[in-house]
Scaffold this active site. Sequence first.
Site, PDB file in Angstrom:
ATOM      1  N   GLU A  46       0.847  -1.203   0.000  1.00  0.00           N
ATOM      2  CA  GLU A  46       0.000   0.000   0.000  1.00  0.00           C
ATOM      3  C   GLU A  46       0.881   1.252   0.000  1.00  0.00           C
ATOM      4  O   GLU A  46       1.929   1.292   0.629  1.00  0.00           O
ATOM      5  CB  GLU A  46      -0.883   0.002   1.245  1.00  0.00           C
ATOM      6  CG  GLU A  46      -1.781   1.226   1.383  1.00  0.00           C
ATOM      7  CD  GLU A  46      -2.537   1.261   2.708  1.00  0.00           C
ATOM      8  OE1 GLU A  46      -3.569   1.935   2.764  1.00  0.00           O
ATOM      9  OE2 GLU A  46      -2.079   0.609   3.669  1.00  0.00           O
ATOM     10  N   LYS A 110      -9.683   2.934  -2.324  1.00  0.00           N
ATOM     11  CA  LYS A 110      -9.903   2.308  -1.020  1.00  0.00           C
ATOM     12  C   LYS A 110     -11.241   2.725  -0.414  1.00  0.00           C
ATOM     13  O   LYS A 110     -11.536   3.905  -0.264  1.00  0.00           O
ATOM     14  CB  LYS A 110      -8.759   2.682  -0.082  1.00  0.00           C
ATOM     15  CG  LYS A 110      -8.771   1.978   1.265  1.00  0.00           C
ATOM     16  CD  LYS A 110      -7.550   2.405   2.070  1.00  0.00           C
ATOM     17  CE  LYS A 110      -7.452   1.701   3.411  1.00  0.00           C
ATOM     18  NZ  LYS A 110      -6.272   2.180   4.182  1.00  0.00           N
ATOM     19  N   CYS A 144      -5.531  -2.810   2.562  1.00  0.00           N
ATOM     20  CA  CYS A 144      -5.269  -2.721   3.997  1.00  0.00           C
ATOM     21  C   CYS A 144      -6.520  -2.842   4.881  1.00  0.00           C
ATOM     22  O   CYS A 144      -7.011  -3.931   5.111  1.00  0.00           O
ATOM     23  CB  CYS A 144      -4.497  -1.440   4.299  1.00  0.00           C
ATOM     24  SG  CYS A 144      -3.546  -1.511   5.851  1.00  0.00           S
TER      25      CYS A 144
END
Length: 259
Positions: A46, A110, A144
């Site tokens: 990430e 995200k 994540c």
Amino acid sequence: MKPKQNIKVSLIQTHLVWENPKVNLKQFSRKLEQLYGITDIVILPEMFTTGFSMQPHGLASDEKVYKYLKDHAKKGEFAIYGSVMFQENNKFLNRGVFMRPDGSYTLYDKKHRFTLAGEQKVYDSGTNPVIADYLGWKFNLQICYDLRFPVFARNTQDYDALIYVANWPVPRVNAWDALLKARAIENMCYVIGVNRTGVDGSGMEYNGHSQVYNVLGQEFIEHPWENQNIKTVLLQKDHILKLRSKLRFLEDRDPFTLI
């Protein structure tokens, strides 16, 4: 490109230089060059150009990062997936880019921003899960903190693998280990998780534990993997198809719709 029953996936687990895109891109170029012609997909951590920073002004990538990834993907004859802080119009995003060697790409912004670090104050959110097709495989792209939300990863799209790229710190790495395995078992898919190592500019320490799990939750890489290195594993489509045919757990899911 022609479909493949078996694919090689390479995980790059490494330190990131804090808020220094130039140095990080140079570092990843060297690592990517090592993989030219010997793998099918390369996974980066990430925010691989900066580390997990809440200071995107002057550091965020623009479409030039697509060219960087395209050049390496074309020369290496592999796809690449990783995320960067990205500026689009007047907003910032934690953007995942899945770049194919022919220059086509799939983007995933995200969805679950990490409120403990104030990510929601800096970066806009994505909305829906995103599937990237490559070599006859379907990859669910995640980043994540998404790992903590199983409903978002729910396998209703018949995907073959989940990919998580992360900056997941040492104090909570046990959760990383457990949740990656759980996502594989409950979705009857491969799960690929790539985390960074080293210490970032906020003093947060990372110890990797990048891993690949199969449908039964079995590890591919000797645990724990905590050093800087590159690992390549072989994924087999028959493994998924045979076990889903034999163990029809996905057919017994509770029906519901996200609104």
